[in-house]
Design an enzyme around this catalytic site. Structure first.
Site, PDB file in Angstrom:
ATOM      1  N   PRO A   1       0.701  -1.303   0.083  1.00  0.00           N
ATOM      2  CA  PRO A   1      -0.025  -0.099  -0.040  1.00  0.00           C
ATOM      3  C   PRO A   1       0.721   1.353   0.016  1.00  0.00           C
ATOM      4  O   PRO A   1       1.833   1.329   0.945  1.00  0.00           O
ATOM      5  CB  PRO A   1      -0.747  -0.002   1.240  1.00  0.00           C
TER       6      PRO A   1
ATOM      7  N   LEU B   1       1.015   4.871   7.881  1.00  0.00           N
ATOM      8  CA  LEU B   1       0.925   5.648   8.800  1.00  0.00           C
ATOM      9  C   LEU B   1       2.623   5.631   9.498  1.00  0.00           C
ATOM     10  O   LEU B   1       3.084   4.518   9.717  1.00  0.00           O
ATOM     11  CB  LEU B   1       0.263   5.069  10.238  1.00  0.00           C
TER      12      LEU B   1
ATOM     13  N   ASP C   1       4.464   2.029   9.360  1.00  0.00           N
ATOM     14  CA  ASP C   1       6.061   2.006   9.159  1.00  0.00           C
ATOM     15  C   ASP C   1       6.714   2.145  10.516  1.00  0.00           C
ATOM     16  O   ASP C   1       6.418   3.346  11.397  1.00  0.00           O
ATOM     17  CB  ASP C   1       6.527   3.336   8.238  1.00  0.00           C
TER      18      ASP C   1
ATOM     19  N   TYR D   1      12.540   3.709  17.295  1.00  0.00           N
ATOM     20  CA  TYR D   1      11.613   4.547  17.491  1.00  0.00           C
ATOM     21  C   TYR D   1      10.968   4.305  18.980  1.00  0.00           C
ATOM     22  O   TYR D   1      10.368   5.161  19.469  1.00  0.00           O
ATOM     23  CB  TYR D   1      10.477   4.516  16.564  1.00  0.00           C
TER      24      TYR D   1
ATOM     25  N   LYS E   1      13.006  -1.599  10.826  1.00  0.00           N
ATOM     26  CA  LYS E   1      14.196  -1.017  10.314  1.00  0.00           C
ATOM     27  C   LYS E   1      15.270  -1.617  11.294  1.00  0.00           C
ATOM     28  O   LYS E   1      15.066  -1.797  12.384  1.00  0.00           O
ATOM     29  CB  LYS E   1      14.399   0.461  10.007  1.00  0.00           C
TER      30      LYS E   1
ATOM     31  N   HIS F   1      18.325   0.999   8.363  1.00  0.00           N
ATOM     32  CA  HIS F   1      17.914   2.234   8.571  1.00  0.00           C
ATOM     33  C   HIS F   1      19.089   3.354   8.063  1.00  0.00           C
ATOM     34  O   HIS F   1      18.318   4.208   7.592  1.00  0.00           O
ATOM     35  CB  HIS F   1      17.863   2.343  10.281  1.00  0.00           C
TER      36      HIS F   1
END
Ligand code: A2P
Length: 327
Positions: A23, A27, A53, A58, A87, A120
């Site tokens: 897709p 988000l 994502d 994070y 990542k 990353h």
């Protein structure tokens, strides 16, 4: 355009070079605090988002994973309908560290496999370093050959832990080098991309090579921590030209930025932790910009990044910003 949204059935997809279809709209979860990302991901999937994502750095994959498990368990969506990207962090580039890093991510996300796994950054940090404190935290780039890390990434595909593999923050030169040595070609390069920094040359190179491009920070990432921001940064969302295009379409500036990215054939992952804006951004997948709108937006190129990469170029790191983006 800004109002209530509904599930978009015509969600655009991007065909990857390995036959998988992703897709185009997703988000972003960078900067979504752990205590809000759970609600944001659930809200997004309930509204019709199918692409999330993520990244281990994070610091919120466990909360994302809880949201994924709940929406699947509640019957909102089936696992196969979701596209989840994550990542590999910079301290896990040694070949033996790659699979354990993905296994931790899969455990956090409560998944058996990842749809897309990306290197990353083309920067090595010593094992256990999340963010470097000094030049001492880095390993020289030559110390872990890209070929070795990539082989370990390819093994993730063979073992079924990753469906697709790719990179993030790779320059044309580095991507070219990777394509030469790869047995499984990278499917994706995820980079900063928006009208102030449209990545025309990189996008053209990717298109020639069959590598898809995902646009990160598509709205200008105004919620970046202060140490990642320059003084007097120009706002994308307050740009007058973007505002005029938005007004003409009864859309918001964010919606125009998302539609621009989709119309250029890139994937795009705006981050929001706010229910109204999560809905508004999804609704942008239905916005069609005209040729003149696209030209007006294309003319905003000022060759300026928000995420400059200068945090990798600290004294003693051995890395420079020029090497990062051009080398
Ligand atoms: P919030 O999470 O409160 O919605 P990027 O995707 O470029 O990193 O940008 C994320 C930033 O843009 C966040 O500050 C996010 O705030 C904000 N944002 C997301 N969607 C919208 C929108 N539709 N309108 C205005 N700001 C938005």
């Amino acid at each position: 355009m800004q109002g209530n949204t509904h599930i978009s059935h015509s969600m655009k997809t991007i065909s990857l070079n390995n036959g998988h279809s992703m897709p185009a709209f997703g988000l972003g979860t960078w900067k979504s605090e752990p205590d809000v990302v759970h609600a944001a991901v659930k809200e997004a999937i309930q509204l019709g988002y199918r692409h999330i994502d993520c990244a281990s750095i994070y610091g919120n994959e466990a909360e994302v994973g809880r949201a994924l498990a709940e929406v699947i368990q509640e019957g909102v969506v089936r696992r196969e309908e979701l596209w989840i990207t994550s990542k590999l962090w910079n301290d896990c580039h040694a070949p033996g560290d790659v699979q354990p890093a993905l296994e931790q991510t899969l455990k956090d996300l409560q998944l058996e496999s990842i749809d897309l796994y990306l290197i990353h950054w083309p920067v090595h940090l010593k094992k256990g370093t999340l963010f470097p404190e000094s030049g001492e935290s880095f390993l020289p780039y030559e110390e872990i050959p890209l070929a070795d890390t990539w082989k370990a990434m390819e093994q993730l595909v063979s073992s079924g832990l990753a469906k697709s593999i790719g990179v993030s923050n790779f320059s044309i030169a580095k991507l070219d080098h990777l394509i030469q040595l790869a047995e499984i070609a990278p499917a994706m390069n995820q980079v900063e991309c928006h009208p102030y920094f449209p990545q025309n040359a990189l996008l053209e190179f990717c298109q020639q090579q069959g590598v898809a491009l995902t646009a990160y920070s598509p709205l200008g990432s105004n919620d970046r921590p202060a140490f990642l921001k320059a003084e007097n940064e120009r706002s994308l969302l307050d740009n007058e030209v973007i505002g005029k295009v938005a007004e003409a379409h009864q859309a918001s500036p964010a919606q125009v930025l998302i539609a621009w990215a989709l119309q250029r054939g890139t994937a795009v992952i705006p981050k929001s932790a706010n229910p109204q804006r999560i809905a508004q951004n999804l609704k942008a997948t239905e916005l069609v910009l005209g040729e003149e709108d696209m030209q007006a937006l294309n003319a905003l190129d000022t060759d300026t990044r928000y995420v400059t990469g200068d945090f990798w170029a600290m004294p003693g790191s051995g890395y420079t910003v020029d090497w990062l983006w051009n080398g």
